[in-house]
Design an enzyme around this catalytic site. Structure first.
Site, PDB file in Angstrom:
ATOM      1  N   TYR A  66       0.611  -1.155  -0.226  1.00 53.55           N
ATOM      2  CA  TYR A  66       0.025  -0.230   0.027  1.00 53.55           C
ATOM      3  C   TYR A  66       0.723   0.969  -0.309  1.00 53.55           C
ATOM      4  CZ  TYR A  66      -4.369  -2.382   1.166  1.00 53.55           C
ATOM      5  OH  TYR A  66      -5.256  -3.367   1.073  1.00 53.55           O
ATOM      6  N   PHE A 217     -13.011  -3.533  -1.244  1.00 53.11           N
ATOM      7  CA  PHE A 217     -13.760  -2.860  -1.586  1.00 53.11           C
ATOM      8  C   PHE A 217     -15.724  -2.404  -0.947  1.00 53.11           C
ATOM      9  CE2 PHE A 217     -11.303  -3.624  -5.301  1.00 53.11           C
ATOM     10  CZ  PHE A 217     -10.576  -2.849  -5.808  1.00 53.11           C
ATOM     11  N   PRO A 218     -15.641  -2.463   0.365  1.00 55.14           N
ATOM     12  CA  PRO A 218     -16.416  -2.066   0.892  1.00 55.14           C
ATOM     13  C   PRO A 218     -17.868  -1.371   1.062  1.00 55.14           C
ATOM     14  CG  PRO A 218     -15.234  -1.272   2.197  1.00 55.14           C
ATOM     15  CD  PRO A 218     -14.450  -1.945   1.560  1.00 55.14           C
ATOM     16  N   LEU A 219     -17.287   0.027   0.013  1.00 54.29           N
ATOM     17  CA  LEU A 219     -17.949   1.315  -0.639  1.00 54.29           C
ATOM     18  C   LEU A 219     -17.907   1.237  -2.165  1.00 54.29           C
ATOM     19  CD1 LEU A 219     -17.214   3.739   1.584  1.00 54.29           C
ATOM     20  CD2 LEU A 219     -19.515   2.616   1.738  1.00 54.29           C
ATOM     21  N   GLY A 220     -17.957  -0.481  -2.777  1.00 55.40           N
ATOM     22  CA  GLY A 220     -17.714  -0.530  -4.810  1.00 55.40           C
ATOM     23  C   GLY A 220     -16.939  -0.296  -4.765  1.00 55.40           C
ATOM     24  N   GLY A 221     -15.687  -0.829  -5.680  1.00 56.09           N
ATOM     25  CA  GLY A 221     -14.470  -1.351  -6.115  1.00 56.09           C
ATOM     26  C   GLY A 221     -14.594  -1.848  -7.659  1.00 56.09           C
ATOM     27  N   LEU A 226     -20.449   1.187  -6.414  1.00 59.50           N
ATOM     28  CA  LEU A 226     -21.253   1.238  -5.433  1.00 59.50           C
ATOM     29  C   LEU A 226     -22.016   1.952  -6.587  1.00 59.50           C
ATOM     30  CD1 LEU A 226     -22.895   0.850  -2.588  1.00 59.50           C
ATOM     31  CD2 LEU A 226     -21.731   2.700  -1.991  1.00 59.50           C
TER      32      LEU A 226
END
Length: 297
Positions: A66, A217-221, A226
């Site tokens: 990262y 990707f809990p909020l989209g990805g 999302l």
């Protein structure tokens, strides 16, 4: 939106001995908004990390790959938070290798994993890593390869005391079973969010066994970002945002679900952490289930 302090029901006992809040923080976007994006000011990342801990984050998910340019998540975490709070759990992932451009396009073999673990220990300033995931493959279809040899290396490092708990990431049910036969799988980190629910079967297995399930990707990805418009009615009903609804839905989906939304923005951090106190009603969840049918249809 409710603003009470999170209750014990909002926590999870990771590996049977680490009590953490179910809403944590993902470090992927600290250095840059994406693997291809421009580098962020490291001072902003340090400020975000310190504010996250102030807001109750006690679970930070990071990885040695990262980073962007000279800014890397591990170093930001150490600069911001060392000496670490006693209750802070730091999870990391090993497996991907950076190429000459800095992209994590390669994959470590079994013989390279010890070096990656030791590097994470050094860069984070730790003597033992709380949770280490074996991250398998890229962002394509999961499965189709054995992970036994590589997971076995991490299991041996756990026996040596360098790792407290083990996890696996970007895997299918067969790989989960393969790993579980070698050493306990404390957590699974796979692609899952409100509009990408293909991993429901493995989530159900984790729920039954008490293993943590940590969606990336809990909020989209990936290929299914999302769509905020789908959840606007519910968001407006609660005086919340679509992102908060998506995070609250994850936490309502299973008691073993741990959400780790990542951001390099102080404002987005505040928004994400407020989702810990958003309680969706049965009617809200039923409406979201109808949206699921629409997505699949």
């Amino acid at each position: 939106m409710t603003t009470n302090t999170p209750t014990p029901a909002a926590s999870f006992l990771l590996g049977g001995d680490l009590r953490i809040n179910r809403l944590g923080f993902g470090a992927m976007r600290l250095a840059a908004n994406s693997l291809h994006g421009p580098t962020r000011d490291p001072r902003t990342g340090i400020a975000v990390l310190r504010r996250a801990v102030e807001l109750g984050v006690d679970h930070i998910d990071t990885a040695g790959f990262y980073g962007r340019g000279d800014v890397h998540a591990h170093e930001l975490i150490r600069q911001a938070l060392y000496p670490y709070p006693e209750d802070l759990v730091i999870a990391t992932k090993v497996g991907p290798l950076r190429d000459a451009t800095g992209m994590p396009s390669g994959e470590a073999d079994a013989g390279q994993l010890r070096g990656l673990v030791e590097e994470d220990l050094r860069r984070l300033g730790l003597e033992r890593l709380d949770l280490v995931y074996l991250r398998v493959g890229g962002l394509g279809p999961v499965g189709g390869e054995s992970i036994a040899q590589r997971y076995g290396v991490l299991a041996a490092l756990r026996e040596e005391g360098l790792i407290r708990h083990l996890g696996i990431s970007n895997v299918d049910a067969a790989q989960y079973a393969e790993a579980e036969a070698i050493a306990p799988v404390t957590a699974v980190q796979n692609h899952f969010h409100l509009q990408h629910r293909d991993d429901a079967e493995l989530l159900a297995r984790c729920t039954a066994l008490g293993s943590a399930y940590v969606p990336f990707f809990p909020l989209g990805g990936g290929n299914r970002p999302l769509d905020p418009s789908r959840y606007r009615r519910i968001a407006e009903r609660h005086g919340a945002t679509a992102a908060q609804v998506a995070l609250a839905w994850l936490l309502a989906r299973s008691p073993v679900m741990l959400a780790i939304p990542g951001t390099g923005s102080p404002d987005h951090l505040e928004e994400n952490m407020a989702a810990a106190t958003l309680r969706l009603s049965e009617a809200d969840l039923a409406e979201l289930s109808m949206e699921e049918s629409d997505v699949r249809g």
